[in-house]
Scaffold this motif. Structure first.
Motif, PDB file in Angstrom:
ATOM      1  N   VAL A 196       0.812  -1.229   0.000  1.00 36.38           N
ATOM      2  CA  VAL A 196       0.000   0.000   0.000  1.00 36.38           C
ATOM      3  C   VAL A 196       0.838   1.270   0.000  1.00 36.38           C
ATOM      4  CG1 VAL A 196      -1.935  -1.139   1.121  1.00 36.38           C
ATOM      5  CG2 VAL A 196      -0.246   0.060   2.510  1.00 36.38           C
ATOM      6  N   LEU A 197       2.161   1.139  -0.004  1.00 38.12           N
ATOM      7  CA  LEU A 197       3.036   2.323  -0.050  1.00 38.12           C
ATOM      8  C   LEU A 197       2.666   3.299   1.056  1.00 38.12           C
ATOM      9  CD1 LEU A 197       2.811   2.853  -3.920  1.00 38.12           C
ATOM     10  CD2 LEU A 197       4.648   1.727  -2.671  1.00 38.12           C
ATOM     11  N   GLY A 198       2.452   2.777   2.227  1.00 33.66           N
ATOM     12  CA  GLY A 198       1.917   3.608   3.294  1.00 33.66           C
ATOM     13  C   GLY A 198       2.927   4.441   4.037  1.00 33.66           C
ATOM     14  N   ASN A 199       4.164   4.023   4.024  1.00 30.80           N
ATOM     15  CA  ASN A 199       5.142   4.694   4.883  1.00 30.80           C
ATOM     16  C   ASN A 199       6.405   5.048   4.122  1.00 30.80           C
ATOM     17  OD1 ASN A 199       3.715   4.498   7.502  1.00 30.80           O
ATOM     18  ND2 ASN A 199       3.800   2.324   6.990  1.00 30.80           N
TER      19      ASN A 199
END
Lengths: 322, 59
Positions: B32-35
């Protein structure tokens, strides 16, 4: 090998400078052009990290974004479509989408807000002024906004981003090495970098697209892998591409060996190593169709490998009949 | 022999593959490319944010 570009410009294009009309920055990744423009007094734009390799002369844009400061930013009022669990959330708005970026270190309000049209062709990036040093040039699409925008744009029928190392070997064949973190992508990139005539496209992120001929009236001719700016530990981010000829799923092992995968298994494993807009049924449907094309057209294997030069020779021998 | 070669051997006819449930390993925290992917490349989020920048790499 198709080239991909990247351009940094002042108000008149060309070199970066503080022009009286503002700044612009253009880049091209996997054939998709993005241009950022900032008004006079707005943020100074500069590429950072792996994106430098992809700066392009300003040309036809697939996505045009204006960039500016905001004194304060509020969370979008639209319906929440997706929460990454990290720094970004996506909201549906009447005239398109809004990506909001927050960090607990910076308070509840967004430090950055990107709005884009329904078609993902135009938009605006607003930066909360108090969190940035306005004297320092910056890249407004800094990770993860650049990648988040890209995966949403790709999901609209353009391609898919994969968690993979990509190599164009000495014969110009595109080799795709997929893997989660720790599987050996950066190790594989380092090993192939020393092979004469070979170009490593990326050690961590590859974009896969249908390979359209120059004559757009003709049907796509196979599939092509493209380098991206988003490198991994080996720091490889190269503008370039190659026709996809082999797909390997990396696993560490005490010796080099290959295992055949069924089409359905290969597609499922590839989906698990892809970056897609999970909230979008149409994007997922398109991605699944594209991955089905991959497993139909390209041999897919598990590659259990030793992290040394013997693994390169094993791959070269494995693909010798191509 | 991979499935494409098998298909060619079978005269272009796609071999029957019985439906079955398979499990694949997912890494949602990566997907999710969250961080922040690396410390120091995510602007204001990483300059002061220890909990986000390095404890959950995006790659």
């Amino acid at each position: 090998m198709a080239s991909q570009t990247l351009s940094v410009g002042g108000s008149r294009g060309g070199r970066e400078e503080a022009g009286s009309k503002g700044h612009s920055l253009s880049y091209r990744v996997a054939g998709l052009g993005v241009t950022l423009t900032s008004p006079r007094g707005g943020p100074r734009l500069t590429p950072e990290g792996g994106s430098r390799e992809f700066v392009a002369a300003a040309g036809p844009d697939d996505l045009h974004l204006t960039v500016d400061w905001a004194d304060e930013l509020d969370q979008p009022s639209g319906r929440l479509l997706f929460d990454s669990g990290g720094v970004w959330k996506l909201f549906r708005q009447r005239d398109g989408y809004a990506f909001s970026f927050c960090s607990p270190a910076l308070g509840a309000a967004p430090y950055k807000l990107a709005t884009v049209s329904h078609e993902f062709t135009r938009g605006c990036v607003l930066l909360a002024r108090r969190h940035f040093d306005s004297r320092v040039p910056l890249q407004p699409l800094e990770y993860p906004l650049d990648e988040v925008l890209m995966i949403h744009r790709l999901g609209r029928g353009a391609g898919v981003e994969l968690h993979a190392c990509g190599v164009a070997d000495a014969r110009g064949r595109g080799l795709l090495f997929l893997g989660h973190s720790g599987a050996g992508k950066s190790t594989t990139a380092r090993l192939w970098k020393s092979v004469p005539g070979t170009k490593v496209l990326s050690d961590d992120r590859i974009i896969l697209r249908r390979d359209f001929p120059r004559d757009l009236r003709r049907e796509p001719e196979g599939l092509r892998i493209h380098g991206t700016p988003w490198h991994g530990e080996a720091g490889v981010a190269a503008a370039g591409s190659a026709p996809l000829r082999r797909v390997y799923f990396l696993e560490h092992a005490p010796r080099n060996e290959f295992a055949t995968l069924s089409g359905s298994r290969a597609a499922a494993e590839m989906l698990a190593r892809s970056f897609v807009a999970h909230h979008s049924a149409s994007a997922l449907e398109f991605t699944l169709d594209l991955l089905a094309e991959v497993v139909e057209q390209v041999p897919c294997h598990v590659f259990r490998f030793l992290p040394d030069a013997t693994s390169v020779r094993a791959i070269e021998d494995h693909g010798r009949e191509d | 022999m991979d499935h494409a070669e098998q298909r060619e051997k079978d005269g272009g006819k796609k071999p029957y593959e019985a439906p079955r449930v398979i499990q694949v390993s997912l890494r949602p925290e990566e997907a999710v490319l969250g961080n922040c992917k690396f410390a120091g490349v995510a602007g204001p989020a990483s300059a002061t944010c220890v909990s986000l920048a390095c404890s959950s790499p995006g790659s």
